[in-house]
Motif scaffolding. Structure first.
Motif, PDB file in Angstrom:
ATOM      1  N   ILE A 121      -9.413  25.673 -25.352  1.00 34.15           N
ATOM      2  CA  ILE A 121      -9.556  26.602 -23.776  1.00 34.15           C
ATOM      3  C   ILE A 121      -9.179  25.949 -22.749  1.00 34.15           C
ATOM      4  N   LYS A 122      -9.445  24.102 -22.387  1.00 29.99           N
ATOM      5  CA  LYS A 122      -9.878  23.761 -21.435  1.00 29.99           C
ATOM      6  C   LYS A 122      -8.268  23.577 -21.305  1.00 29.99           C
ATOM      7  N   SER A 123      -7.387  23.054 -22.225  1.00 27.19           N
ATOM      8  CA  SER A 123      -6.015  23.507 -22.292  1.00 27.19           C
ATOM      9  C   SER A 123      -4.937  24.325 -21.843  1.00 27.19           C
ATOM     10  N   ILE A 124      -5.165  25.711 -21.150  1.00 30.64           N
ATOM     11  CA  ILE A 124      -5.368  26.304 -20.763  1.00 30.64           C
ATOM     12  C   ILE A 124      -5.520  26.688 -19.375  1.00 30.64           C
ATOM     13  N   PRO A 125      -4.487  26.328 -18.397  1.00 28.98           N
ATOM     14  CA  PRO A 125      -4.809  26.416 -16.856  1.00 28.98           C
ATOM     15  C   PRO A 125      -5.203  27.366 -16.695  1.00 28.98           C
ATOM     16  N   GLY A 126      -6.309  27.675 -16.120  1.00 26.56           N
ATOM     17  CA  GLY A 126      -6.716  28.701 -15.173  1.00 26.56           C
ATOM     18  C   GLY A 126      -8.018  29.221 -16.150  1.00 26.56           C
ATOM     19  N   CYS A 127      -8.682  29.130 -16.982  1.00 33.35           N
ATOM     20  CA  CYS A 127      -9.469  29.317 -17.716  1.00 33.35           C
ATOM     21  C   CYS A 127     -10.512  28.600 -17.567  1.00 33.35           C
ATOM     22  N   GLU A 128     -11.539  29.100 -17.814  1.00 38.79           N
ATOM     23  CA  GLU A 128     -13.349  28.622 -17.811  1.00 38.79           C
ATOM     24  C   GLU A 128     -13.713  28.560 -18.848  1.00 38.79           C
ATOM     25  N   PHE A 129     -14.750  27.673 -18.664  1.00 39.40           N
ATOM     26  CA  PHE A 129     -15.347  27.611 -20.316  1.00 39.40           C
ATOM     27  C   PHE A 129     -17.132  27.233 -20.044  1.00 39.40           C
ATOM     28  N   ILE A 130     -17.849  27.926 -20.298  1.00 38.25           N
ATOM     29  CA  ILE A 130     -19.522  28.207 -20.273  1.00 38.25           C
ATOM     30  C   ILE A 130     -19.988  27.763 -22.106  1.00 38.25           C
ATOM     31  N   ALA A 131     -20.851  26.696 -21.762  1.00 37.08           N
ATOM     32  CA  ALA A 131     -22.206  26.463 -22.643  1.00 37.08           C
ATOM     33  C   ALA A 131     -23.055  26.307 -22.691  1.00 37.08           C
ATOM     34  N   PRO A 132     -24.176  27.597 -22.201  1.00 35.09           N
ATOM     35  CA  PRO A 132     -25.017  27.230 -22.196  1.00 35.09           C
ATOM     36  C   PRO A 132     -26.144  27.229 -23.346  1.00 35.09           C
ATOM     37  N   GLY A 133     -26.999  26.016 -22.556  1.00 28.72           N
ATOM     38  CA  GLY A 133     -28.011  25.611 -23.905  1.00 28.72           C
ATOM     39  C   GLY A 133     -29.129  26.221 -24.075  1.00 28.72           C
ATOM     40  N   THR A 134     -29.527  27.358 -23.658  1.00 28.97           N
ATOM     41  CA  THR A 134     -30.607  28.542 -23.385  1.00 28.97           C
ATOM     42  C   THR A 134     -29.930  29.505 -23.131  1.00 28.97           C
ATOM     43  N   TYR A 164     -36.371  22.022 -23.457  1.00 26.79           N
ATOM     44  CA  TYR A 164     -35.673  21.733 -21.924  1.00 26.79           C
ATOM     45  C   TYR A 164     -35.217  23.516 -21.844  1.00 26.79           C
ATOM     46  N   ASP A 165     -35.557  23.771 -20.694  1.00 28.77           N
ATOM     47  CA  ASP A 165     -34.886  25.174 -20.029  1.00 28.77           C
ATOM     48  C   ASP A 165     -34.219  25.129 -18.638  1.00 28.77           C
ATOM     49  N   GLU A 166     -33.943  24.164 -18.021  1.00 30.19           N
ATOM     50  CA  GLU A 166     -34.063  24.233 -16.646  1.00 30.19           C
ATOM     51  C   GLU A 166     -32.361  25.090 -16.166  1.00 30.19           C
ATOM     52  N   ASP A 167     -32.876  25.628 -14.881  1.00 27.50           N
ATOM     53  CA  ASP A 167     -32.118  26.581 -14.141  1.00 27.50           C
ATOM     54  C   ASP A 167     -30.304  25.482 -13.685  1.00 27.50           C
ATOM     55  N   VAL A 168     -29.255  26.347 -14.018  1.00 25.43           N
ATOM     56  CA  VAL A 168     -28.321  26.192 -14.053  1.00 25.43           C
ATOM     57  C   VAL A 168     -27.864  26.898 -13.010  1.00 25.43           C
ATOM     58  N   THR A 169     -26.647  25.672 -12.196  1.00 22.77           N
ATOM     59  CA  THR A 169     -25.513  27.189 -11.572  1.00 22.77           C
ATOM     60  C   THR A 169     -24.038  26.323 -12.226  1.00 22.77           C
ATOM     61  N   PHE A 170     -22.944  27.347 -12.140  1.00 20.30           N
ATOM     62  CA  PHE A 170     -21.932  27.186 -12.740  1.00 20.30           C
ATOM     63  C   PHE A 170     -21.085  26.159 -11.963  1.00 20.30           C
ATOM     64  N   LYS A 172     -21.965  22.836 -11.723  1.00 16.20           N
ATOM     65  CA  LYS A 172     -22.371  21.538 -11.947  1.00 16.20           C
ATOM     66  C   LYS A 172     -23.253  21.299 -13.376  1.00 16.20           C
ATOM     67  N   ALA A 173     -23.030  20.451 -13.469  1.00 16.48           N
ATOM     68  CA  ALA A 173     -23.723  19.074 -13.726  1.00 16.48           C
ATOM     69  C   ALA A 173     -25.255  19.395 -13.777  1.00 16.48           C
ATOM     70  N   ASN A 174     -26.466  18.980 -14.651  1.00 16.55           N
ATOM     71  CA  ASN A 174     -27.945  18.330 -13.722  1.00 16.55           C
ATOM     72  C   ASN A 174     -28.031  17.505 -14.423  1.00 16.55           C
ATOM     73  N   VAL A 175     -28.752  16.797 -13.203  1.00 13.37           N
ATOM     74  CA  VAL A 175     -29.431  15.227 -13.728  1.00 13.37           C
ATOM     75  C   VAL A 175     -30.629  15.738 -13.610  1.00 13.37           C
ATOM     76  N   LEU A 176     -30.992  15.189 -15.673  1.00 13.39           N
ATOM     77  CA  LEU A 176     -31.842  14.701 -15.963  1.00 13.39           C
ATOM     78  C   LEU A 176     -32.951  14.317 -15.127  1.00 13.39           C
ATOM     79  N   GLN A 177     -32.274  12.943 -15.566  1.00 20.27           N
ATOM     80  CA  GLN A 177     -33.267  11.830 -15.073  1.00 20.27           C
ATOM     81  C   GLN A 177     -32.491  11.226 -14.419  1.00 20.27           C
ATOM     82  N   LYS A 178     -32.827   9.371 -14.145  1.00 17.75           N
ATOM     83  CA  LYS A 178     -31.528   8.397 -13.972  1.00 17.75           C
ATOM     84  C   LYS A 178     -32.424   6.934 -14.461  1.00 17.75           C
ATOM     85  N   GLY A 179     -30.935   6.121 -14.355  1.00 15.63           N
ATOM     86  CA  GLY A 179     -31.178   4.751 -14.822  1.00 15.63           C
ATOM     87  C   GLY A 179     -30.193   4.080 -14.854  1.00 15.63           C
TER      88      GLY A 179
END
Length: 294
Positions: A121-134, A164-170, A172-179
């Motif tokens: 799907i990522k090879s076809i321009p214009g398509c979106e791909f969503i893979a929720p965790g919950t 882990y079931d944090e809120d998500v936004t289309f 955008k990646a979520n930053v769970l921790q920094k190191g």
């Protein structure tokens, strides 16, 4: 996730007259009342994925909002020409919800596996791909995108994150921790396993539920070491192009914990397959320790 999705269909069809839904002999029992009461907008077309896409495209062309449902390999691979010509080329807003991603249906064998869906799907321009965790994240992402006018593919799983079931936004990646020592990209349902290994360590953890468009900005801002570990429940390398683009001009080292690019000929349960192919906390720990030590 499947129950949450079908629950959304039960609400959406009666409440939104411009929505339509098609399925291919899956999930009918859960929405039997809607199929009965709204046959002009909610239909089981039978085992006919390619035709279903063209029907949905015609509906979208008329200004309706179609959602289609099926098993991932048949939605992605059997219908590839329709995705390319009927959805992407026509720039039509259709929601494609696929269950049985990667090895979620282990007892049915290779015909029901689809570890290649992301890269296709990522090879076809214009398509979106969503893979929720919950399930909650699926509903959030569906609500944010189902009327956005783009071909949007949802990869739902029977093996969601539990801890882990944090809120998500289309988009955008979520930053769970920094190191400082490495940056781990946890994709979709792999977050629990990643956090089992990484919580409290001097590493950054990013959770991605939108894979196309890929949030390159968040990765670029949160990779001080140039060392990246991608933990993805699809073929290894599916996100490699985006990682390189996000970190262009920098010296980087990328490792993977993912399905190898091979035909899966072995048999076993879901957990046995995840163990066999190394999508486990032990493997994540092993690769991460090696990456940080280099």
């Amino acid at each position: 996730m499947r129950r949450a999705f079908l629950g959304k269909i039960r609400e959406m069809i009666p409440a939104e007259p411009d929505t339509v839904f098609f399925t291919v002999d899956i999930g009918m029992w859960a929405i039997r009342e809607v199929l009965r009461d709204y046959p002009e907008r909610c239909t089981n077309v039978g085992i006919y994925e390619d035709g279903m896409f063209s029907i949905a495209a015609g509906m979208a062309k008329r200004g309706l909002v179609p959602t289609v449902f099926g098993i991932q390999p048949y939605l992605i691979e059997r219908t590839l020409e329709q995705i390319k010509m009927d959805l992407a080329y026509q720039k039509l807003g259709i929601n494609v919800v696929g269950t049985g991603a990667a090895v979620d249906y282990p007892k049915y064998g290779y015909s029901h596996y689809c570890a290649e869906d992301v890269q296709i799907i990522k090879s076809i321009p214009g398509c979106e791909f969503i893979a929720p965790g919950t399930a909650k994240q699926f509903l959030q992402l569906f609500e944010q995108t189902y009327r956005n006018g783009h071909p949007t593919f949802f990869r739902i799983s029977d093996h969601p994150n539990v801890k882990y079931d944090e809120d998500v936004t289309f988009g955008k990646a979520n930053v769970l921790q920094k190191g400082q020592k490495a940056t781990i990209i946890a994709v979709s349902v792999m977050l629990d396993a990643v956090m089992d290994v990484c919580k409290g360590k001097d590493v950054t953890v990013l959770h991605y539920t939108t894979l196309e468009p890929f949030d390159r900005e968040t990765l670029a801002q949160n990779c001080p070491s140039g060392k990246v570990l991608i933990v993805e429940p699809e073929y290894e390398g599916s996100l490699l192009f985006d990682v390189h683009k996000a970190l262009a001009g920098r010296a980087i080292r990328v490792e993977h914990v993912a399905f190898p690019r091979e035909i899966f000929r072995n048999y076993g349960t879901y957990n046995e397959k995840m163990e066999h192919y190394g999508l486990t906390p032990d493997k994540i720990h092993e690769v991460l320790e090696r990456l940080c030590a280099e």
